[in-house]
Design a protein around this motif. Structure first.
Motif, mmCIF file in Angstrom:
data_model
loop_
_atom_site.group_PDB
_atom_site.id
_atom_site.type_symbol
_atom_site.label_atom_id
_atom_site.label_comp_id
_atom_site.label_asym_id
_atom_site.label_seq_id
_atom_site.Cartn_x
_atom_site.Cartn_y
_atom_site.Cartn_z
ATOM 1 N N TYR A 4 4.605 -2.754 -16.778
ATOM 2 C CA TYR A 4 4.559 -3.799 -16.038
ATOM 3 C C TYR A 4 4.832 -5.004 -16.752
ATOM 4 C CZ TYR A 4 1.520 -1.250 -12.971
ATOM 5 O OH TYR A 4 1.370 -0.071 -12.025
ATOM 6 N N HIS A 8 10.231 -9.771 -13.568
ATOM 7 C CA HIS A 8 10.845 -9.515 -12.278
ATOM 8 C C HIS A 8 11.663 -10.373 -11.580
ATOM 9 C CE1 HIS A 8 7.948 -6.129 -12.977
ATOM 10 N NE2 HIS A 8 7.449 -6.115 -11.944
ATOM 11 N N ILE A 50 6.377 -8.404 -0.369
ATOM 12 C CA ILE A 50 6.149 -7.638 -1.233
ATOM 13 C C ILE A 50 5.727 -6.142 -0.738
ATOM 14 C CG2 ILE A 50 3.809 -8.162 -1.424
ATOM 15 C CD1 ILE A 50 6.142 -7.621 -4.356
ATOM 16 N N ASP A 53 9.537 -2.839 3.822
ATOM 17 C CA ASP A 53 10.564 -2.242 3.610
ATOM 18 C C ASP A 53 12.238 -3.340 3.473
ATOM 19 O OD1 ASP A 53 12.682 -0.243 3.035
ATOM 20 O OD2 ASP A 53 12.778 0.221 5.060
ATOM 21 N N LEU A 54 13.000 -2.919 2.792
ATOM 22 C CA LEU A 54 14.270 -3.943 2.760
ATOM 23 C C LEU A 54 14.879 -3.755 4.000
ATOM 24 C CD1 LEU A 54 15.988 -2.180 -0.220
ATOM 25 C CD2 LEU A 54 14.865 -4.629 -0.140
ATOM 26 N N PRO B 9 8.999 -8.343 -6.755
ATOM 27 C CA PRO B 9 9.142 -6.904 -7.185
ATOM 28 C C PRO B 9 9.882 -6.509 -8.614
ATOM 29 C CG PRO B 9 10.904 -7.136 -5.525
ATOM 30 C CD PRO B 9 10.285 -8.643 -5.876
ATOM 31 N N ALA B 10 9.643 -5.372 -8.936
ATOM 32 C CA ALA B 10 10.433 -4.792 -9.932
ATOM 33 C C ALA B 10 11.636 -4.216 -9.430
ATOM 34 C CB ALA B 10 9.565 -3.635 -10.769
ATOM 35 N N VAL B 11 12.600 -4.431 -10.414
ATOM 36 C CA VAL B 11 14.042 -3.853 -9.755
ATOM 37 C C VAL B 11 14.619 -2.806 -10.945
ATOM 38 C CG1 VAL B 11 16.210 -4.482 -9.207
ATOM 39 C CG2 VAL B 11 14.409 -5.972 -8.466
ATOM 40 N N GLY B 80 14.407 0.926 -1.289
ATOM 41 C CA GLY B 80 13.130 -0.016 -1.434
ATOM 42 C C GLY B 80 11.833 0.138 -0.708
ATOM 43 N N ARG B 81 11.715 1.257 -0.223
ATOM 44 C CA ARG B 81 10.322 1.312 0.496
ATOM 45 C C ARG B 81 9.260 1.058 -0.235
ATOM 46 N NH1 ARG B 81 9.711 7.092 3.677
ATOM 47 N NH2 ARG B 81 7.494 6.422 3.194
ATOM 48 N N PRO B 82 8.247 0.382 0.402
ATOM 49 C CA PRO B 82 7.217 -0.335 -0.285
ATOM 50 C C PRO B 82 6.588 0.752 -0.928
ATOM 51 C CG PRO B 82 7.312 -1.131 1.904
ATOM 52 C CD PRO B 82 8.288 -0.007 1.654
ATOM 53 N N ASP B 85 7.224 3.707 -5.286
ATOM 54 C CA ASP B 85 6.561 3.936 -6.450
ATOM 55 C C ASP B 85 5.091 3.716 -6.239
ATOM 56 O OD1 ASP B 85 5.467 3.478 -9.217
ATOM 57 O OD2 ASP B 85 7.616 3.455 -9.663
ATOM 58 N N ARG B 87 2.956 2.822 -8.125
ATOM 59 C CA ARG B 87 2.127 1.823 -9.198
ATOM 60 C C ARG B 87 2.360 0.295 -8.747
ATOM 61 N NH1 ARG B 87 5.335 3.582 -13.922
ATOM 62 N NH2 ARG B 87 6.737 4.152 -12.159
ATOM 63 N N GLU B 88 3.627 0.004 -8.456
ATOM 64 C CA GLU B 88 4.070 -1.297 -7.788
ATOM 65 C C GLU B 88 4.984 -1.361 -7.118
ATOM 66 O OE1 GLU B 88 5.342 -4.336 -10.820
ATOM 67 O OE2 GLU B 88 6.453 -2.662 -11.894
ATOM 68 N N ARG B 89 5.622 -2.389 -6.504
ATOM 69 C CA ARG B 89 6.674 -2.601 -5.677
ATOM 70 C C ARG B 89 7.968 -2.296 -6.578
ATOM 71 N NH1 ARG B 89 8.854 -4.489 -0.755
ATOM 72 N NH2 ARG B 89 10.509 -3.380 -0.443
ATOM 73 N N VAL B 90 8.742 -1.098 -6.487
ATOM 74 C CA VAL B 90 9.932 -0.866 -7.145
ATOM 75 C C VAL B 90 11.078 -0.800 -6.325
ATOM 76 C CG1 VAL B 90 11.023 0.187 -9.037
ATOM 77 C CG2 VAL B 90 8.590 0.006 -9.210
ATOM 78 N N ILE B 91 12.268 -1.630 -6.419
ATOM 79 C CA ILE B 91 13.334 -1.568 -5.612
ATOM 80 C C ILE B 91 14.304 -0.833 -6.584
ATOM 81 C CG2 ILE B 91 15.338 -2.844 -4.528
ATOM 82 C CD1 ILE B 91 12.876 -4.709 -3.590
ATOM 83 N N PHE B 129 9.416 10.462 -7.503
ATOM 84 C CA PHE B 129 9.713 9.541 -6.293
ATOM 85 C C PHE B 129 10.592 9.977 -5.217
ATOM 86 C CE2 PHE B 129 9.407 7.932 -10.575
ATOM 87 C CZ PHE B 129 8.442 6.970 -10.642
#
Lengths: 222, 222
Positions: A4, A8, A50, A53-54, B9-11, B80-82, B85, B87-91, B129
């Motif tokens: 974390y 971002h 957040i 979906d994209l 989001p995280a990328v 990028g499905r919410p 992941d 833990r958090e939003r990861v794209i 994932f």
DNA sequence: CCAAAAGTGTTCACCGTACACCCATGA
DNA sequence: TCATGGGTGTACGGTGAACACTTTTGG
């Protein structure tokens, strides 16, 4: 691996919306009201929520900014040069969408932005960010897909004449096609069915109307 | 439109690294040491730095996790499905890369991870994932590109025999090809040149060695 | 009757495909 | 000498490209 602690980036979607208008391939652009690139033209788009979906985000932006719903949408490419937005790091997932020519009126009606306008892809104004690159790539992808898929049908109403379909091909490819060869190839591909109806009312011979065998679905040729 | 108020989001980038090994198309996977999906296999990859281009990030992860440098890399798709992941939003911006068969030894040497291993794409273990989806899409893209580009050359050393090249095609397409037709087609395409050298030392007739006319560059056919 | 788009076949060159045998080498 | 992959040509069918005239309608 994942943590974390990393800063971002912002993530947006931008959408290259194509249609065929006045015998030209055109793109729907929005005039920016804010800095940077104030008063430049830009692609419709915005931040991805957040929990969204994209593709859902792209569809939402499409709806919010242009009123368009239920059209063909496909992910194009993700652009992420660190300097592409002067304010902060913004990564954009670009999509492209195709608007059928019979749905053009409904756009201005539904959109709150009077700043929307169609622009021929070969006569684009100065564009914000790297949106010129994005449109260029979308155009290439669209032209390539003409050859091996039924994507051209997405520009047309449910039923259409072969002349109208040929026009779509010619406008996107930027070259004329022999009518007899075109009809042989398209009908031979077998994804059209004759509706039995005719388009009357023009001052010339009526055209047979066809429709896609599987409407809405993209088919691949060969 | 743009603002600083949205949660970001995280990328990450993830890389599907292909090679051909033991007559099979294989993917390089890393065994996860941390939760979630601890002990599952996953694609190499990681966070994009805040001032780093996406492709640069992918190349850096490739280098850090596998020691691989200077290989073919191409953006694949962005996932990028919410909920992808927990833990958090990861794209994740997925890339795929091709490792020439003469560079396979250098990988284990350079990578600090003993948890790296090649897996045949048709016999994959349980994956973390949505990495199964990503590999599947990469495989489709690779197979499609065989037909209309010189991408297969990226699996081979600078000079190679036509038999070796044919083997690449057969392994990826999953079907055998007639030797005479293959040679006619490939040589007719005109992107190979005869080096004049022969590969000797096998217990059979030596093979002529060819090289790409424009090494490193991807050419398109038709 | 005239303008305008719809509709229709044939020929030819090229390309992908099917198919089987001899060659050069090292063990 | 033998096992192994390297190397070669032809015949055929299908496909893409070139090419021009007649038909139907509305004004």
């Amino acid at each position: 691996m994942y943590s974390y602690s990393h800063p971002h980036p912002a993530v947006t979607t931008d959408i290259v919306i194509f249609t065929i208008l006045e015998e030209r391939l055109q793109v729907l652009l929005i005039r920016r009201a804010a800095e940077p690139f104030r008063n430049s033209w830009a692609l419709p788009g915005g931040f991805v929520n957040i929990d969204e979906d994209l593709e859902t985000g792209a569809l939402r932006e499409l709806q919010e900014e242009t009123g368009i719903r239920d059209i063909y949408l496909e992910q194009l490419y993700t652009f992420g040069r660190p300097d592409r937005d002067p304010r902060e790091r913004v990564i954009t997932v670009a999509y492209y969408a195709l608007v059928p020519i019979d749905q053009l009126q409904s756009i201005e009606a539904a959109s709150d932005a009077a700043a929307l306008a169609w622009h021929p892809v070969d006569r684009l104004p100065a564009l914000a960010f790297d949106h010129g690159l994005i449109i260029d790539l979308a155009r290439q992808r669209l032209a390539a897909k003409l050859d091996y898929s039924t994507i051209a049908l997405q520009f047309l109403p449910r039923s259409f004449s072969l002349g109208e379909l040929q026009n779509v091909y010619e406008v996107i490819a930027g070259e004329t096609i022999d009518k007899r060869n075109f009809r042989k190839r398209i009908l031979g591909a077998g994804f059209l069915v004759d509706t039995g109806k005719l388009r009357r009312g023009n001052r010339h011979r009526p055209a047979r109307l066809y429709r896609a065998k599987s409407p809405g679905t993209l088919s691949y040729i060969r």
